[in-house]
Design a protein around this motif. Sequence first.
Motif: not given
Length: 70
Positions: A30, A34, A38
């Motif tokens: 995860e 992420l 980003q």
Amino acid sequence: MEKRLVVVFNTDANRRFTMNFRNPNEEISEAELLEAAQKLIDSDALDPMQGKPIGVHSAKVVSTDTQVII
């Protein structure tokens, strides 16, 4: 069987934008996902009609099995 990573972004227009990636690394964490998302957001490379992506709403790996009949 084909697998793809489906990432749904929230946008600044209060809508959602979906991106599909073929043959994902299924062991991605995860945190790694992420971080990569980003970087995409920060690069300003994405300009969908739904608005500028501002964060990740969800992500999942989808498997599809296609059977050719003709």
